[in-house]
Design a protein around this motif. Sequence first.
Motif, PDB file in Angstrom:
ATOM      1  N   PRO A 218       0.811  -1.224   0.000  1.00  0.00           N
ATOM      2  CA  PRO A 218       0.000   0.000   0.000  1.00  0.00           C
ATOM      3  C   PRO A 218       0.842   1.270   0.000  1.00  0.00           C
ATOM      4  O   PRO A 218       0.493   2.260  -0.645  1.00  0.00           O
ATOM      5  N   TRP A 219       1.962   1.254   0.756  1.00  0.00           N
ATOM      6  CA  TRP A 219       2.839   2.420   0.773  1.00  0.00           C
ATOM      7  C   TRP A 219       3.480   2.615  -0.594  1.00  0.00           C
ATOM      8  O   TRP A 219       3.563   3.743  -1.104  1.00  0.00           O
ATOM      9  N   LEU A 220       3.943   1.548  -1.204  1.00  0.00           N
ATOM     10  CA  LEU A 220       4.573   1.651  -2.514  1.00  0.00           C
ATOM     11  C   LEU A 220       3.604   2.246  -3.536  1.00  0.00           C
ATOM     12  O   LEU A 220       3.988   3.088  -4.354  1.00  0.00           O
ATOM     13  N   ALA A 392      -9.377  -6.907 -14.730  1.00  0.00           N
ATOM     14  CA  ALA A 392      -9.763  -5.850 -13.797  1.00  0.00           C
ATOM     15  C   ALA A 392      -8.561  -5.561 -12.917  1.00  0.00           C
ATOM     16  O   ALA A 392      -7.625  -6.360 -12.849  1.00  0.00           O
ATOM     17  N   GLN A 393      -8.584  -4.436 -12.254  1.00  0.00           N
ATOM     18  CA  GLN A 393      -7.523  -4.087 -11.317  1.00  0.00           C
ATOM     19  C   GLN A 393      -8.149  -3.614 -10.018  1.00  0.00           C
ATOM     20  O   GLN A 393      -9.097  -2.826 -10.034  1.00  0.00           O
ATOM     21  N   ILE A 394      -7.607  -4.116  -8.934  1.00  0.00           N
ATOM     22  CA  ILE A 394      -8.159  -3.821  -7.614  1.00  0.00           C
ATOM     23  C   ILE A 394      -7.099  -3.149  -6.756  1.00  0.00           C
ATOM     24  O   ILE A 394      -5.964  -3.627  -6.663  1.00  0.00           O
ATOM     25  N   THR A 395      -7.487  -2.027  -6.154  1.00  0.00           N
ATOM     26  CA  THR A 395      -6.570  -1.313  -5.266  1.00  0.00           C
ATOM     27  C   THR A 395      -6.529  -1.979  -3.891  1.00  0.00           C
ATOM     28  O   THR A 395      -5.460  -2.231  -3.348  1.00  0.00           O
ATOM     29  N   GLU A 396      -7.709  -2.268  -3.343  1.00  0.00           N
ATOM     30  CA  GLU A 396      -7.790  -2.905  -2.019  1.00  0.00           C
ATOM     31  C   GLU A 396      -9.200  -3.434  -1.826  1.00  0.00           C
ATOM     32  O   GLU A 396     -10.123  -3.058  -2.556  1.00  0.00           O
ATOM     33  N   PHE A 397      -9.362  -4.319  -0.836  1.00  0.00           N
ATOM     34  CA  PHE A 397     -10.688  -4.855  -0.557  1.00  0.00           C
ATOM     35  C   PHE A 397     -10.819  -5.229   0.909  1.00  0.00           C
ATOM     36  O   PHE A 397      -9.836  -5.362   1.638  1.00  0.00           O
ATOM     37  N   HIS A 398     -12.083  -5.408   1.323  1.00  0.00           N
ATOM     38  CA  HIS A 398     -12.399  -5.846   2.687  1.00  0.00           C
ATOM     39  C   HIS A 398     -13.640  -6.718   2.617  1.00  0.00           C
ATOM     40  O   HIS A 398     -14.597  -6.399   1.903  1.00  0.00           O
ATOM     41  N   LEU A 399     -13.625  -7.817   3.337  1.00  0.00           N
ATOM     42  CA  LEU A 399     -14.746  -8.764   3.348  1.00  0.00           C
ATOM     43  C   LEU A 399     -15.350  -8.820   4.745  1.00  0.00           C
ATOM     44  O   LEU A 399     -14.639  -9.014   5.729  1.00  0.00           O
ATOM     45  N   ALA A 400     -16.678  -8.643   4.811  1.00  0.00           N
ATOM     46  CA  ALA A 400     -17.384  -8.685   6.094  1.00  0.00           C
ATOM     47  C   ALA A 400     -18.718  -9.404   5.906  1.00  0.00           C
ATOM     48  O   ALA A 400     -19.303  -9.364   4.825  1.00  0.00           O
ATOM     49  N   GLU A 472      -8.380   6.282  11.310  1.00  0.00           N
ATOM     50  CA  GLU A 472      -7.955   5.466  12.445  1.00  0.00           C
ATOM     51  C   GLU A 472      -6.550   5.823  12.926  1.00  0.00           C
ATOM     52  O   GLU A 472      -6.020   5.193  13.836  1.00  0.00           O
ATOM     53  N   GLY A 473      -5.936   6.814  12.279  1.00  0.00           N
ATOM     54  CA  GLY A 473      -4.564   7.178  12.619  1.00  0.00           C
ATOM     55  C   GLY A 473      -3.562   6.111  12.226  1.00  0.00           C
ATOM     56  O   GLY A 473      -2.506   5.965  12.843  1.00  0.00           O
ATOM     57  N   LYS A 474      -3.874   5.362  11.164  1.00  0.00           N
ATOM     58  CA  LYS A 474      -3.013   4.254  10.747  1.00  0.00           C
ATOM     59  C   LYS A 474      -2.616   4.367   9.284  1.00  0.00           C
ATOM     60  O   LYS A 474      -2.456   3.369   8.580  1.00  0.00           O
ATOM     61  N   LYS A 480      -1.567  -1.979   8.465  1.00  0.00           N
ATOM     62  CA  LYS A 480      -2.294  -2.754   7.462  1.00  0.00           C
ATOM     63  C   LYS A 480      -3.763  -2.820   7.860  1.00  0.00           C
ATOM     64  O   LYS A 480      -4.097  -3.017   9.015  1.00  0.00           O
ATOM     65  N   ILE A 481      -4.647  -2.647   6.882  1.00  0.00           N
ATOM     66  CA  ILE A 481      -6.081  -2.763   7.134  1.00  0.00           C
ATOM     67  C   ILE A 481      -6.476  -4.227   6.993  1.00  0.00           C
ATOM     68  O   ILE A 481      -6.166  -4.859   5.982  1.00  0.00           O
ATOM     69  N   PRO A 482      -7.155  -4.806   7.975  1.00  0.00           N
ATOM     70  CA  PRO A 482      -7.580  -6.209   7.860  1.00  0.00           C
ATOM     71  C   PRO A 482      -8.458  -6.419   6.642  1.00  0.00           C
ATOM     72  O   PRO A 482      -9.397  -5.662   6.399  1.00  0.00           O
ATOM     73  N   ARG A 483      -8.169  -7.442   5.881  1.00  0.00           N
ATOM     74  CA  ARG A 483      -8.960  -7.740   4.689  1.00  0.00           C
ATOM     75  C   ARG A 483     -10.190  -8.572   5.014  1.00  0.00           C
ATOM     76  O   ARG A 483     -11.109  -8.635   4.209  1.00  0.00           O
ATOM     77  N   LEU A 484     -10.178  -9.221   6.147  1.00  0.00           N
ATOM     78  CA  LEU A 484     -11.333 -10.008   6.565  1.00  0.00           C
ATOM     79  C   LEU A 484     -11.736  -9.604   7.964  1.00  0.00           C
ATOM     80  O   LEU A 484     -10.888  -9.288   8.799  1.00  0.00           O
TER      81      LEU A 484
END
Length: 500
Positions: A218-220, A392-400, A472-474, A480-484
């Motif tokens: 993510p930083w890169l 397709a291209q994905i930047t980031e994701f989260h599953l809930a 979140e100050g992160k 790292k943001i939890p993906r799940l």
Amino acid sequence: MLDFIKKNIALIWAKKHIAKTKDFKTNAVKNQEELLLSLVKTAEKTLFGREHQFEGIKTIDDFRNNVPIADYEDLKPYIEKVKKGQSKILWPDLPEYFAKTSGTTSGAKYIPISKEAMPYQIGGAQSALFHYIAKKNNADFVGGKMIFLQGSPELQEINGIKNGRLSGIVAHHIPNYLQKNRLPSWETNCIEDWETKIDKIVEETEKENMTLISGIPPWLIMYFEKLIDRHGKKITEIFPNLQLIITGGVNYEPYRDKMNELLGKPVDIVQTFPASEGFFAFQDDYTKEGLLLLTNHGIFYEFVPLEEFGKANAKRLTLKDVELNKDYALILTTNSGLWAYSIGDVVRFIDKNPHRILVSGRTKHFTSAFGEHVIAFEVEEALKVTVEKFPAQITEFHLAPQVNPAQGLPYHEWFIEFEKEPESFEAFKSELDLQLRKRNTYYDDLISGSILQPLVITKLKKNAFQDYAKSEGKLGGQNKIPRLANDRKIALYLEKLNLQ
């Protein structure tokens, strides 16, 4: 001429280093058993050692019987004593450092790093570079500039023990032969605000001959996007001599397509597995998947089958017992005084000669609101296959999980920030659901049994995950943001953000 000499010296060092690593690669099981008994003997007179009868431990089974699996909360009373300056608590001497990390239930965590352990933190990174050089038979990157992403190198003290972020601690131990080529400047690394810091890094590096860049994906991506916005060129056009990217912290695969697009042409990637508790593994062959487990770096490893993790009589396996392609919770005993410590990572072995692993998830990051226990490796592999099938291209994701929908059956909700959407969104969604069903039989049963409906995808605005991290100050660093998730805490924020 000087660069030519440096490159040749690096090649010679790399080949000598590889020759020295043959023993631990072939004798890992035996060396691990000897290491454990050595660690126990060293700590026999400590408070922890006395309380757990270390003097009577002669075998691995003795150790398992005497020392239960622990998390940070279990060891916190001992660490608090160490923070007060008391020695002989977990390890004979006071730690050289505390690596300070953020915790969800414990607040800030203070992970001890002993004087015996610190060289292995640096040695792991050096070994990754030497293996790359030897495999590539090329060390051209040593003649250019290099970024080693880190938190602020400014350290605090607690009763004489220095503490700070691991990457900031490591900054004080980077070998002299890398210091002259290292960017960004000390002053820039000390900047705490991440957006200000990354802008300064761009200014300091955009006109330099960058040959090696390291950081979490993510930083890169943030760094590369800012460079591209300023120059209107791909990264390999801005840095034509960029040879190597070293990354770690999260699985690289979900970011690969996005990174390839930003780079513009292939750049070698070496993945690593460092943490405050130790430097565990790295990709010893950059052309193949899998990370070489470092079994000679002062860490004794145990592995608990994931399906048993948290149970009272869970099996604790050593290297000789593990099976390929099975998920294990990683348990550590270290030369910094962590004993049967659950780090929270899940690994699976893909090779045992030598021992190579994949990091397949986190013990606390999963989705199992309906008993399916879907883990990161399964969702990342399902997404990888789907993205390849539907460009397709994905930047980031989260599953809930969505347990109580307004109408219809419950479902898994995927929050996805697309860089490039698939042409057929419905076909993409159906394929992703199918691929996850193939990888998790429990999830498949829930779908086929009409307990769950097929997954739902919520498309997010650009920079949604950056905005969440900032809230979140992160933002930045090794965060790292939890993906799940097994709840909707992150999901609710992303929903709210999408409505704005």
